[in-house]
Design an enzyme around this catalytic site. Structure first.
Site, mmCIF file in Angstrom:
data_model
loop_
_atom_site.group_PDB
_atom_site.id
_atom_site.type_symbol
_atom_site.label_atom_id
_atom_site.label_comp_id
_atom_site.label_asym_id
_atom_site.label_seq_id
_atom_site.Cartn_x
_atom_site.Cartn_y
_atom_site.Cartn_z
ATOM 1 C CG HIS A 56 64.978 27.235 3.677
ATOM 2 N ND1 HIS A 56 63.731 26.804 4.070
ATOM 3 C CD2 HIS A 56 65.089 26.933 2.358
ATOM 4 C CE1 HIS A 56 63.111 26.264 3.022
ATOM 5 N NE2 HIS A 56 63.905 26.331 1.979
ATOM 6 C CD GLU A 80 68.781 30.358 -2.500
ATOM 7 O OE1 GLU A 80 69.718 31.138 -2.235
ATOM 8 O OE2 GLU A 80 67.589 30.661 -2.355
#
Length: 370
Positions: free
Chosen positions: A260, A315
Site C-alpha cells: 500500500h 483489496e
C-alpha cells in the site's frame, strides 16, 4: 543562444515530493490515516470500533456539523430510503444509454445526470443513488428486470435486495455494512482530493463526486479488487500456490492485494474485512483457500523483499467479501464508490464551508525564453 542552452531547465533548490507525499493540503476532522502505526480513525473513532455498525451510523458521524440540521442514524436511514426511490425514477429514462458501457462508466453517466436543482439534499441523494444505479447496471447487463428499492430497508439490505431480487441473508447484510463502513473515508486519497478541488470551485456536490468517481476508476486507486479473484482463479489449487506465486515474482509481477502507498504495516481495513468474510455462512472453501494464498504470499514477499513493507491490503479481502455477497467482479469499483460516497460527500461539505479555492503553485522547470 545554443540549442542545448535553450533546452536546459531551470531547477529550483528543492523539488517537491513526487505525488505530493507528506504535503499537508488542508485540515479535516473526517478521517486520519497513520501509515506507520497501521491506524485509521474515522470521525473520532478507530475503524475497529466502527466495524459492526450500520453504514447509516457512520454517515451520522461524518455529516455531523456539516449540514444545517443534524440527523440521527434513523432519520438518515429514512431519508436515504426515500432518496433511493427518487434515484430509481430519475435513472429509468437513461438506461438505454448504458449499452456497451462498463459498470463504472455506466455509473459515471448516471451520477452525472443527477440534477443540480434536485429538491432532495444533494449529499443524501448522491449516497442513495449509487446502490440503485449499481444494482440496475448489473441486472440490465444480465438481461434481468430491474428491482425497485424498498424505502423501509436499511441501505445495505436494500442494495442486496435490488441486486438479487430476494430478501438478503442477515450475515450478508452485516458483511456489506462492514465493507461500506470500512471504505467510507480514508484521508486525502486521490478521489477525495479530486472531489475537494472541484468543490472548492463551487461547482456543486454532484460535479464534485463525479470527479471523485473518475479518480476512483483508475487501476492505481479503486479499480484493483477484481484482479485478486483473477489471481486466485489462476492459482486454482492449494498444490499450485507456492509455485504460482514464485513464478509471478520471478517475472517481476505484482501480487494483487499486497502492499500500500501509505501503510508501512498491515492495512487495518484488511483485518476488519477478513473477520467479516470469516463470519459468512457459506463460501468457506474459497475463503480458506485465500487464507493459504495470503500466508504463502506474505512469506515469499518477506523473503524476496525483506526491506519493503509489503503486507495484505484492503483489496485482498474486499474481493472475497464482495464476491461472497453476490457482486460480479467487474462491479467492484461501483460498490467501492457506494461506500466512499460517504466520505466524498462529507469532504465536499467540509470544503464548501471554507469558501477557499484550492489553487496550489507549480515550479517551472522548462527552458526560459531568450
Amino acid at each position: 543562444m545554443s540549442p542545448s542552452a535553450a533546452l536546459t531547465p531551470v531547477l529550483a533548490a528543492e523539488s517537491p515530493a513526487p505525488g505530493l507525499d507528506n504535503v499537508i493540503a488542508a485540515e479535516t476532522r473526517l478521517s486520519h490515516v497513520d501509515g506507520q502505526a497501521g491506524e485509521l480513525i474515522i470521525a473520532g473513532h478507530h475503524l475497529q470500533q466502527l466495524a459492526g455498525h450500520r453504514f447509516e451510523e457512520v454517515l451520522e458521524l461524518l455529516w455531523s456539523g456539516l449540514v444545517p440540521q443534524p440527523l440521527s442514524a434513523g432519520e438518515i436511514a429514512a431519508r436515504l430510503g426515500k432518496a433511493r426511490v427518487r434515484a430509481f425514477a430519475l435513472m429509468q429514462p437513461l438506461l438505454p444509454g448504458l449499452a456497451h458501457l462498463s459498470p463504472v462508466e455506466s455509473l459515471r453517466l448516471l451520477l452525472a445526470a443527477l440534477p443540480d436543482d434536485s429538491a432532495e439534499p444533494h449529499h443524501v441523494l448522491a449516497v442513495a443513488a449509487v446502490p440503485v444505479f449499481t444494482a440496475a447496471i448489473i441486472r440490465q447487463a444480465r438481461g434481468l428486470p430491474l428491482v425497485a428499492p424498498d424505502a423501509a430497508r436499511s441501505h445495505a439490505a436494500d442494495f442486496l435486495a435490488m441486486l438479487r431480487n430476494e430478501p438478503p441473508a442477515d450475515d450478508k447484510v452485516r458483511a456489506l455494512d462492514t465493507y461500506l463502513v470500512t471504505v467510507s473515508d480514508h484521508g486525502f486519497n486521490a478521489s477525495t482530493f479530486a472531489a475537494r478541488v472541484i468543490a472548492s470551485t463551487k461547482a456543486g456536490l454532484f460535479s464534485s463526486v463525479v470527479g471523485g468517481l473518475c479518480a476512483l476508476k483508475g487501476p492505481l486507486h479503486g479499480g484493483a479488487p477484481g484482479p485478486v479473484l483473477d489471481m486466485l482463479d489462476a492459482i486454482g489449487t492449494e498444490a499450485r500456490i507456492v509455485d504460482w506465486l514464485t513464478d509471478s515474482l520471478d517475472r517481476g509481477e505484482r501480487l494483487m492485494g499486497f502492499g500500500h502507498r501509505i501503510y508501512r504495516v498491515r492495512d487495518p481495513r484488511a483485518d476488519v474485512l477478513k473477520e467479516a468474510v470469516s463470519a459468512l455462512k457459506d463460501g468457506s472453501g474459497r475463503i480458506a483457500f485465500a487464507g493459504k494464498v495470503e500466508a504463502a504470499a506474505l512469506s515469499l514477499l518477506h523473503e524476496r523483499k525483506p526491506l519493503r513493507p509489503l503486507q495484505t491490503n484492503v483489496e485482498f479481502y474486499t474481493a472475497l467479501l464482495l464476491e461472497a455477497v453476490g457482486f460480479p467482479r467487474d462491479s467492484f469499483t461501483n460498490v467501492f464508490a457506494a461506500g466512499r460516497m460517504a466520505g466524498w460527500t462529507a469532504h465536499v461539505l467540509e470544503q464548501e464551508l471554507t469558501g477557499r479555492l484550492i489553487r496550489p503553485q507549480s515550479r517551472y522547470v522548462g527552458p526560459m525564453p531568450a
